[in-house]
Motif scaffolding. Sequence first.
Motif, PDB file in Angstrom:
ATOM      1  N   ASN A  82      -2.553  -0.103  -8.327  1.00 10.99           N
ATOM      2  CA  ASN A  82      -2.492   1.280  -8.157  1.00 10.99           C
ATOM      3  C   ASN A  82      -3.755   1.995  -8.654  1.00 10.99           C
ATOM      4  OD1 ASN A  82      -0.999   3.705  -6.991  1.00 10.99           O
ATOM      5  ND2 ASN A  82      -0.035   3.803  -9.142  1.00 10.99           N
ATOM      6  N   GLY A  83      -4.773   1.644  -8.634  1.00 10.34           N
ATOM      7  CA  GLY A  83      -6.038   2.202  -8.868  1.00 10.34           C
ATOM      8  C   GLY A  83      -7.263   2.588  -7.832  1.00 10.34           C
ATOM      9  N   PRO A  84      -8.114   3.071  -7.890  1.00  6.58           N
ATOM     10  CA  PRO A  84      -9.359   3.842  -6.948  1.00  6.58           C
ATOM     11  C   PRO A  84     -10.185   2.324  -6.700  1.00  6.58           C
ATOM     12  CG  PRO A  84      -9.785   4.734  -9.284  1.00  6.58           C
ATOM     13  CD  PRO A  84      -8.281   3.998  -9.299  1.00  6.58           C
ATOM     14  N   LEU A  85     -10.938   2.355  -5.734  1.00  8.12           N
ATOM     15  CA  LEU A  85     -12.113   1.465  -5.590  1.00  8.12           C
ATOM     16  C   LEU A  85     -12.946   1.340  -6.537  1.00  8.12           C
ATOM     17  CD1 LEU A  85     -12.461   1.836  -1.621  1.00  8.12           C
ATOM     18  CD2 LEU A  85     -11.195  -0.180  -3.000  1.00  8.12           C
ATOM     19  N   HIS A  86     -13.291   2.420  -7.283  1.00  2.00           N
ATOM     20  CA  HIS A  86     -14.263   2.493  -8.299  1.00  2.00           C
ATOM     21  C   HIS A  86     -13.921   1.845  -9.785  1.00  2.00           C
ATOM     22  CE1 HIS A  86     -12.868   6.007 -10.102  1.00  2.00           C
ATOM     23  NE2 HIS A  86     -12.452   6.618  -8.850  1.00  2.00           N
ATOM     24  N   ASP A  87     -12.528   1.480  -9.650  1.00  3.84           N
ATOM     25  CA  ASP A  87     -12.175   1.142 -10.920  1.00  3.84           C
ATOM     26  C   ASP A  87     -11.160  -0.152 -10.785  1.00  3.84           C
ATOM     27  OD1 ASP A  87     -11.979   0.587 -13.723  1.00  3.84           O
ATOM     28  OD2 ASP A  87     -10.496   2.304 -14.113  1.00  3.84           O
ATOM     29  N   LEU A  88     -11.631  -1.365 -10.085  1.00  2.00           N
ATOM     30  CA  LEU A  88     -10.536  -2.275  -9.730  1.00  2.00           C
ATOM     31  C   LEU A  88     -10.128  -3.128 -11.058  1.00  2.00           C
ATOM     32  CD1 LEU A  88     -12.695  -3.766  -6.626  1.00  2.00           C
ATOM     33  CD2 LEU A  88     -10.402  -2.327  -6.594  1.00  2.00           C
ATOM     34  N   ASN A  89     -10.849  -2.755 -12.178  1.00  3.37           N
ATOM     35  CA  ASN A  89     -10.173  -3.631 -13.395  1.00  3.37           C
ATOM     36  C   ASN A  89      -9.111  -3.114 -14.341  1.00  3.37           C
ATOM     37  OD1 ASN A  89     -12.266  -5.640 -13.054  1.00  3.37           O
ATOM     38  ND2 ASN A  89     -13.780  -4.315 -13.654  1.00  3.37           N
ATOM     39  N   SER A  90      -8.933  -1.692 -13.760  1.00  2.00           N
ATOM     40  CA  SER A  90      -7.841  -1.047 -14.544  1.00  2.00           C
ATOM     41  C   SER A  90      -6.698  -1.164 -14.011  1.00  2.00           C
ATOM     42  CB  SER A  90      -8.180   0.585 -14.497  1.00  2.00           C
ATOM     43  OG  SER A  90      -7.240   1.105 -14.929  1.00  2.00           O
ATOM     44  N   ASP A  91      -5.673  -1.405 -14.864  1.00  2.00           N
ATOM     45  CA  ASP A  91      -4.208  -1.743 -14.285  1.00  2.00           C
ATOM     46  C   ASP A  91      -3.225  -0.974 -14.978  1.00  2.00           C
ATOM     47  OD1 ASP A  91      -4.220  -3.060 -16.740  1.00  2.00           O
ATOM     48  OD2 ASP A  91      -3.413  -4.927 -16.097  1.00  2.00           O
ATOM     49  N   ASN A  92      -3.469   0.067 -15.898  1.00  2.00           N
ATOM     50  CA  ASN A  92      -2.614   0.874 -16.618  1.00  2.00           C
ATOM     51  C   ASN A  92      -1.723   1.777 -15.860  1.00  2.00           C
ATOM     52  OD1 ASN A  92      -4.742   2.646 -15.993  1.00  2.00           O
ATOM     53  ND2 ASN A  92      -4.283   3.923 -17.813  1.00  2.00           N
ATOM     54  N   LEU A  93      -1.935   1.774 -14.631  1.00  2.00           N
ATOM     55  CA  LEU A  93      -0.989   2.606 -13.522  1.00  2.00           C
ATOM     56  C   LEU A  93      -0.427   1.642 -12.699  1.00  2.00           C
ATOM     57  CD1 LEU A  93      -3.499   5.479 -13.034  1.00  2.00           C
ATOM     58  CD2 LEU A  93      -1.362   5.725 -14.244  1.00  2.00           C
ATOM     59  N   ASP A  94      -0.467   0.315 -12.840  1.00  2.00           N
ATOM     60  CA  ASP A  94       0.056  -0.604 -12.009  1.00  2.00           C
ATOM     61  C   ASP A  94       1.667  -0.681 -12.014  1.00  2.00           C
ATOM     62  OD1 ASP A  94       0.904  -2.793 -10.308  1.00  2.00           O
ATOM     63  OD2 ASP A  94       0.156  -4.283 -11.644  1.00  2.00           O
ATOM     64  N   ILE A  95       2.452  -0.405 -11.063  1.00  2.13           N
ATOM     65  CA  ILE A  95       3.866  -0.232 -11.343  1.00  2.13           C
ATOM     66  C   ILE A  95       4.699  -1.105 -10.130  1.00  2.13           C
ATOM     67  CG2 ILE A  95       4.344   1.968 -12.132  1.00  2.13           C
ATOM     68  CD1 ILE A  95       4.753   3.069  -9.168  1.00  2.13           C
ATOM     69  N   ALA A  96       4.001  -2.544 -10.061  1.00  2.00           N
ATOM     70  CA  ALA A  96       4.465  -3.334  -9.255  1.00  2.00           C
ATOM     71  C   ALA A  96       3.725  -3.111  -7.863  1.00  2.00           C
ATOM     72  CB  ALA A  96       5.928  -3.586  -9.109  1.00  2.00           C
ATOM     73  N   LEU A  97       3.448  -4.410  -7.194  1.00  2.00           N
ATOM     74  CA  LEU A  97       2.871  -4.217  -5.763  1.00  2.00           C
ATOM     75  C   LEU A  97       3.720  -3.598  -4.817  1.00  2.00           C
ATOM     76  CD1 LEU A  97       0.284  -4.951  -3.905  1.00  2.00           C
ATOM     77  CD2 LEU A  97       1.559  -7.181  -3.353  1.00  2.00           C
ATOM     78  N   TRP A  98       4.995  -3.561  -4.567  1.00  2.00           N
ATOM     79  CA  TRP A  98       5.871  -2.945  -3.497  1.00  2.00           C
ATOM     80  C   TRP A  98       5.854  -1.373  -4.121  1.00  2.00           C
ATOM     81  CZ3 TRP A  98       6.837  -3.423   1.192  1.00  2.00           C
ATOM     82  CH2 TRP A  98       7.913  -2.692   1.637  1.00  2.00           C
ATOM     83  N   GLU A  99       6.107  -1.012  -4.953  1.00  2.00           N
ATOM     84  CA  GLU A  99       6.139   0.259  -5.579  1.00  2.00           C
ATOM     85  C   GLU A  99       4.814   0.949  -5.349  1.00  2.00           C
ATOM     86  OE1 GLU A  99       8.739   2.059  -6.276  1.00  2.00           O
ATOM     87  OE2 GLU A  99       9.846   0.209  -5.989  1.00  2.00           O
ATOM     88  N   ASN A 100       3.614   0.220  -5.692  1.00  2.00           N
ATOM     89  CA  ASN A 100       2.336   0.835  -5.137  1.00  2.00           C
ATOM     90  C   ASN A 100       1.964   1.082  -3.939  1.00  2.00           C
ATOM     91  OD1 ASN A 100       1.581   0.177  -8.112  1.00  2.00           O
ATOM     92  ND2 ASN A 100       0.340  -1.642  -7.719  1.00  2.00           N
ATOM     93  N   PHE A 101       2.565   0.168  -2.907  1.00  2.00           N
ATOM     94  CA  PHE A 101       2.456   0.481  -1.770  1.00  2.00           C
ATOM     95  C   PHE A 101       3.420   1.800  -1.170  1.00  2.00           C
ATOM     96  CE2 PHE A 101       0.775  -3.593  -0.486  1.00  2.00           C
ATOM     97  CZ  PHE A 101       0.072  -3.330   0.771  1.00  2.00           C
ATOM     98  N   LYS A 102       4.450   1.949  -1.640  1.00  2.00           N
ATOM     99  CA  LYS A 102       5.226   3.140  -1.444  1.00  2.00           C
ATOM    100  C   LYS A 102       4.794   4.230  -1.844  1.00  2.00           C
ATOM    101  CE  LYS A 102       9.569   3.044  -2.590  1.00  2.00           C
ATOM    102  NZ  LYS A 102      10.942   2.528  -3.156  1.00  2.00           N
ATOM    103  N   MET A 103       3.423   4.116  -3.034  1.00  2.00           N
ATOM    104  CA  MET A 103       2.888   5.209  -3.572  1.00  2.00           C
ATOM    105  C   MET A 103       2.060   5.950  -2.586  1.00  2.00           C
ATOM    106  SD  MET A 103       4.068   6.298  -6.331  1.00  2.00           S
ATOM    107  CE  MET A 103       2.981   6.835  -7.698  1.00  2.00           C
ATOM    108  N   ILE A 104       1.530   5.165  -1.374  1.00  2.00           N
ATOM    109  CA  ILE A 104       0.509   5.560  -0.561  1.00  2.00           C
ATOM    110  C   ILE A 104       1.042   5.496   0.912  1.00  2.00           C
ATOM    111  CG2 ILE A 104      -1.250   4.421  -2.059  1.00  2.00           C
ATOM    112  CD1 ILE A 104      -1.911   2.812   0.542  1.00  2.00           C
ATOM    113  N   LEU A 105       2.043   4.910   1.033  1.00  2.00           N
ATOM    114  CA  LEU A 105       2.548   4.857   2.445  1.00  2.00           C
ATOM    115  C   LEU A 105       3.820   5.389   2.617  1.00  2.00           C
ATOM    116  CD1 LEU A 105       2.434   0.730   3.414  1.00  2.00           C
ATOM    117  CD2 LEU A 105       0.778   2.810   3.867  1.00  2.00           C
ATOM    118  N   GLY A 106       4.457   6.024   1.481  1.00  2.00           N
ATOM    119  CA  GLY A 106       5.510   6.817   1.538  1.00  2.00           C
ATOM    120  C   GLY A 106       6.992   6.150   1.696  1.00  2.00           C
TER     121      GLY A 106
END
Length: 276
Positions: A219-243
């Motif tokens: 759940n991070g931007p392309l310029h910071d692929l190492n950060s994961d402090n905003l990761d809330i699980a893959l499916w939830e991350n998908f929902k964050m951008i796909l709605g």
Amino acid sequence: MCFILACTKYLARKNPKVFVRISHPIAVLFVILTTFFFVGLQMFYVMPQLFDVGGMMYKLGWLLAIFIMYNIFGNMVACHITNTSVESLPKDRQVPESGEEQLWHYCDICEKLMPPRSWHCILCKCCILKRDSHCLFTASCIGHNNQRYFFWCTFFMALGTGVAWATHTIATMKYFIYSDLNTDNLPPFWLIFTLILNTYTLAAPVSSVILQISALGHNGPLHDLNSDNLDIALWENFKMILGKKVLWTFLSPTVKSPLAHDGTQWKIKESDISEY
């Protein structure tokens, strides 16, 4: 590729106005012409070598080609026209709520506080909500409101070039399988040349999709692929951008799929109630 990216960044910073005026039309035109070229090549030259032009498989090939083209161009347009800047927020949401001031940051160019994860784009001349990157091929910044369209646009580019590459390869190999390697039975030069061209063309969208999925993974931007402090699980991350409709958005850019929030508040992984 690294040299091209470095030159692009240098020219963009040197003269943003001229860079936008020249690079955007060229990049968009490149996508349009490349797409039509490979669809025409695929349907009028490659597919007839594998299937009867009056048969069901050939007709299904046309339906697939139209579906992929529709989603490439539809998502490109949607990505471009969707406003993902901080100014797209209602006036009352362009200022931090009481107690959130320390989470916002000051933009020296816009001269006001901006929400977390929003950054200024010198090409768009504004701050972008959850700014991911500036894309020449959609002539817009990729951010909170339009990342869905960018993801599907690159996905369908990869799908289209992947299908074209697969049928290209099969059509080429057929010459070797059903021949005695006689010079007269070798694949025509144009088929080999376009297969090589297709292979190189496939690399760009596939790389972009892999990067997008990598970013979605945390759940991070392309310029910071190492950060994961905003990761809330893959499916939830998908929902964050796909709605809310999530994978239904695969069908069309016109599918209404409201996002979970307006892009000003972000949950940190360690706590469900904490906000970034």
